[in-house]
Design a protein around this motif. Structure first.
Motif, PDB file in Angstrom:
ATOM      1  N   PRO A  49      31.853 -32.526 -11.879  1.00  0.00           N
ATOM      2  CA  PRO A  49      30.422 -32.437 -11.550  1.00  0.00           C
ATOM      3  C   PRO A  49      30.179 -32.813 -10.087  1.00  0.00           C
ATOM      4  O   PRO A  49      31.076 -33.266  -9.374  1.00  0.00           O
ATOM      5  CB  PRO A  49      29.810 -33.470 -12.480  1.00  0.00           C
ATOM      6  N   THR A  50      28.943 -32.637  -9.688  1.00  0.00           N
ATOM      7  CA  THR A  50      28.495 -33.112  -8.373  1.00  0.00           C
ATOM      8  C   THR A  50      27.764 -34.436  -8.573  1.00  0.00           C
ATOM      9  O   THR A  50      26.898 -34.546  -9.436  1.00  0.00           O
ATOM     10  CB  THR A  50      27.554 -32.090  -7.707  1.00  0.00           C
ATOM     11  N   LEU A  51      28.128 -35.454  -7.760  1.00  0.00           N
ATOM     12  CA  LEU A  51      27.569 -36.794  -7.926  1.00  0.00           C
ATOM     13  C   LEU A  51      27.199 -37.359  -6.565  1.00  0.00           C
ATOM     14  O   LEU A  51      27.945 -37.193  -5.582  1.00  0.00           O
ATOM     15  CB  LEU A  51      28.583 -37.705  -8.616  1.00  0.00           C
ATOM     16  N   LEU A  52      26.068 -38.035  -6.506  1.00  0.00           N
ATOM     17  CA  LEU A  52      25.612 -38.616  -5.251  1.00  0.00           C
ATOM     18  C   LEU A  52      26.337 -39.915  -4.963  1.00  0.00           C
ATOM     19  O   LEU A  52      26.436 -40.794  -5.826  1.00  0.00           O
ATOM     20  CB  LEU A  52      24.100 -38.868  -5.320  1.00  0.00           C
ATOM     21  N   ASP A  53      26.844 -40.050  -3.739  1.00  0.00           N
ATOM     22  CA  ASP A  53      27.408 -41.305  -3.252  1.00  0.00           C
ATOM     23  C   ASP A  53      26.276 -42.057  -2.553  1.00  0.00           C
ATOM     24  O   ASP A  53      25.838 -41.672  -1.461  1.00  0.00           O
ATOM     25  CB  ASP A  53      28.558 -41.020  -2.277  1.00  0.00           C
ATOM     26  N   TYR A  54      25.780 -43.116  -3.207  1.00  0.00           N
ATOM     27  CA  TYR A  54      24.632 -43.833  -2.660  1.00  0.00           C
ATOM     28  C   TYR A  54      24.983 -44.579  -1.367  1.00  0.00           C
ATOM     29  O   TYR A  54      24.097 -44.954  -0.601  1.00  0.00           O
ATOM     30  CB  TYR A  54      24.078 -44.804  -3.694  1.00  0.00           C
ATOM     31  N   GLY A  55      26.277 -44.802  -1.126  1.00  0.00           N
ATOM     32  CA  GLY A  55      26.672 -45.472   0.108  1.00  0.00           C
ATOM     33  C   GLY A  55      26.440 -44.603   1.328  1.00  0.00           C
ATOM     34  O   GLY A  55      26.014 -45.078   2.386  1.00  0.00           O
ATOM     35  N   THR A  56      26.740 -43.308   1.196  1.00  0.00           N
ATOM     36  CA  THR A  56      26.561 -42.366   2.316  1.00  0.00           C
ATOM     37  C   THR A  56      25.374 -41.435   2.115  1.00  0.00           C
ATOM     38  O   THR A  56      25.016 -40.684   3.024  1.00  0.00           O
ATOM     39  CB  THR A  56      27.832 -41.509   2.460  1.00  0.00           C
ATOM     40  N   MET A  57      24.768 -41.474   0.911  1.00  0.00           N
ATOM     41  CA  MET A  57      23.676 -40.575   0.531  1.00  0.00           C
ATOM     42  C   MET A  57      24.090 -39.112   0.665  1.00  0.00           C
ATOM     43  O   MET A  57      23.303 -38.244   1.029  1.00  0.00           O
ATOM     44  CB  MET A  57      22.415 -40.852   1.352  1.00  0.00           C
ATOM     45  N   GLN A  58      25.377 -38.861   0.334  1.00  0.00           N
ATOM     46  CA  GLN A  58      25.905 -37.503   0.340  1.00  0.00           C
ATOM     47  C   GLN A  58      26.385 -37.142  -1.070  1.00  0.00           C
ATOM     48  O   GLN A  58      27.033 -37.961  -1.748  1.00  0.00           O
ATOM     49  CB  GLN A  58      27.069 -37.368   1.334  1.00  0.00           C
ATOM     50  N   THR A 246      11.627 -40.527   3.497  1.00  0.00           N
ATOM     51  CA  THR A 246      12.476 -40.908   4.637  1.00  0.00           C
ATOM     52  C   THR A 246      13.893 -41.275   4.219  1.00  0.00           C
ATOM     53  O   THR A 246      14.777 -41.367   5.077  1.00  0.00           O
ATOM     54  CB  THR A 246      11.840 -42.108   5.353  1.00  0.00           C
ATOM     55  N   LEU A 247      14.114 -41.509   2.910  1.00  0.00           N
ATOM     56  CA  LEU A 247      15.434 -41.931   2.456  1.00  0.00           C
ATOM     57  C   LEU A 247      16.493 -40.859   2.674  1.00  0.00           C
ATOM     58  O   LEU A 247      17.677 -41.163   2.839  1.00  0.00           O
ATOM     59  CB  LEU A 247      15.365 -42.296   0.966  1.00  0.00           C
ATOM     60  N   LEU A 248      16.098 -39.599   2.741  1.00  0.00           N
ATOM     61  CA  LEU A 248      17.049 -38.492   2.814  1.00  0.00           C
ATOM     62  C   LEU A 248      17.398 -38.098   4.244  1.00  0.00           C
ATOM     63  O   LEU A 248      18.157 -37.137   4.448  1.00  0.00           O
ATOM     64  CB  LEU A 248      16.502 -37.278   2.062  1.00  0.00           C
ATOM     65  N   GLY A 249      16.856 -38.808   5.235  1.00  0.00           N
ATOM     66  CA  GLY A 249      17.228 -38.532   6.625  1.00  0.00           C
ATOM     67  C   GLY A 249      16.843 -37.147   7.091  1.00  0.00           C
ATOM     68  O   GLY A 249      17.629 -36.473   7.765  1.00  0.00           O
ATOM     69  N   GLY A 250      15.659 -36.715   6.720  1.00  0.00           N
ATOM     70  CA  GLY A 250      15.185 -35.413   7.182  1.00  0.00           C
ATOM     71  C   GLY A 250      15.515 -34.258   6.262  1.00  0.00           C
ATOM     72  O   GLY A 250      15.028 -33.142   6.479  1.00  0.00           O
ATOM     73  N   ARG A 251      16.330 -34.467   5.273  1.00  0.00           N
ATOM     74  CA  ARG A 251      16.650 -33.387   4.329  1.00  0.00           C
ATOM     75  C   ARG A 251      15.533 -33.243   3.290  1.00  0.00           C
ATOM     76  O   ARG A 251      14.872 -34.208   2.926  1.00  0.00           O
ATOM     77  CB  ARG A 251      17.974 -33.681   3.628  1.00  0.00           C
ATOM     78  N   ASP A 252      15.380 -32.023   2.809  1.00  0.00           N
ATOM     79  CA  ASP A 252      14.349 -31.775   1.799  1.00  0.00           C
ATOM     80  C   ASP A 252      14.744 -32.343   0.447  1.00  0.00           C
ATOM     81  O   ASP A 252      13.908 -32.866  -0.294  1.00  0.00           O
ATOM     82  CB  ASP A 252      14.089 -30.269   1.653  1.00  0.00           C
ATOM     83  N   LYS A 253      16.027 -32.243   0.128  1.00  0.00           N
ATOM     84  CA  LYS A 253      16.495 -32.717  -1.176  1.00  0.00           C
ATOM     85  C   LYS A 253      17.990 -32.973  -1.126  1.00  0.00           C
ATOM     86  O   LYS A 253      18.700 -32.463  -0.247  1.00  0.00           O
ATOM     87  CB  LYS A 253      16.178 -31.698  -2.274  1.00  0.00           C
TER      88      LYS A 253
END
Length: 330
Positions: A49-58, A246-253
């Motif tokens: 699966p695809t999983l978010l790494d909260y450390g890098t927000m990627q 603002t948490l996403l650093g300018g990304r929409d999602k």
């Protein structure tokens, strides 16, 4: 003697014939119930699966994500609610515990589900909740009613805290068991963030201050054994996103999770074994005993009539009058 035996058999015939509908329409609703102490543990997995790494927000691809779903009956709570509601109630404390490929917790969401022990209809009482938020369920969750019908049901989605139809799609066979296939799709909608986050210091309140929101969609599939109303297998095609702020650093999602979740093989086998054994008990009350009693009643009635016929003897024939000769005058 035969007449006495005939009457005894007739009495038993009446008794067993009367017991046939009583087993189905009186005993079944009162005896076929989910025990209040029910405990079940099911493991589901999503491969690649695809999983978010909260450390890098990627978001990144990982080998697997495991979801451990635990259902544990609260006997004392069920007894108190049953006494006040005037019917048998089951209280399930459920926990969905999500673990990443490294064995660390991704999220955990507790629930308290209160429902009727026979019909599976939700019972509204204090303590009904999802992740600490009070909810009011208007549909089933986890289990269908006994003698499930080929129709749509209302099903509660714990992530979105809403009830939507889950559609009957057809009848098939799973591991040698006849099952009904149901499917529900929840379209994209904003949902609450879990109260327990995988990174210390990050809370739903702190995320909300950034203006970032969580969105969710899923398609869930269940293969339900209709006699017991218990799912023997389940899958979900699920996707979660964080959007805006603002948490996403300018990304929409950014994707939080995206994967196809399926029951693990050992959980499948344990569930199939449990449902197969419970199915026999339900069939005893709905089919085997009612039809058996009816057949036995008919057989005893026929035997009683046969003995009654044998006990009867034809009466003695009436005597034939013999004419006396009249005197003859010389």
């Amino acid at each position: 003697m035969r007449r006495k035996a005939s009457l005894i058999l007739l009495a038993f015939a009446v008794f067993f014939t009367a017991m046939s509908p009583l087993m189905r329409w009186y005993a079944f609703p009162r005896l076929a119930k989910i025990p209040p102490s029910q405990y079940q543990n099911v493991v589901l997995e999503a491969k690649n699966p695809t999983l978010l790494d909260y450390g890098t927000m990627q978001a990144k691809k990982v080998s697997k994500v495991s979801i451990v779903q635990t259902l544990k009956g609260d006997v004392e709570k069920a007894k108190r609610i049953s006494d006040s509601a005037g019917r048998d109630v089951v209280v399930w404390d459920a926990l969905s515990y999500v673990v990443g490929p490294d064995g660390k917790m991704v999220s955990k969401i507790p629930e308290r589900y209160i429902f009727d022990a026979h019909s599976s209809e939700p019972v509204h009482a204090t303590g009904e909740m999802v992740d600490g938020d009070p909810v009011r369920r208007d549909g089933i969750e986890f289990k269908w009613p006994f003698l499930t019908e080929k129709r749509d049901y209302e099903y509660f989605d714990a992530q979105a805290r809403i009830t939507r139809p889950i559609h009957y799609k057809g009848t098939t066979t799973f591991r040698g068991i006849k099952v009904y296939y149901f499917e529900q799709t929840i379209p994209w909608m904003k949902v609450p963030l879990p109260r327990t986050m995988p990174v210390p210091g990050i809370t739903p309140e702190s995320v909300a201050k950034t203006g970032t929101t969580r969105w969710y969609t899923t398609t869930r599939k269940f293969w339900v054994e209709p006699t017991t109303g218990a799912p023997v297998y389940g899958e979900e095609i699920m996707e979660n996103e964080l959007r805006g702020g603002t948490l996403l650093g300018g990304r929409d999602k950014v994707t939080v999770f995206k994967g196809h979740v399926k029951m693990r093989e050992d959980s499948i086998q344990a569930t199939v074994d449990l449902v197969s054994s419970n199915r026999v008990l339900v069939l005893l009350l709905t089919s085997y005993l009612p039809w058996g009693f009816l057949g036995l009643g008919v057989l005893l009635l026929a035997l009683s009539l046969w003995l009654e016929a044998r006990s009867r003897r034809p009466g003695d024939p009436e005597g034939t009058a013999v004419p006396h000769p009249e005197p003859v005058s010389a």
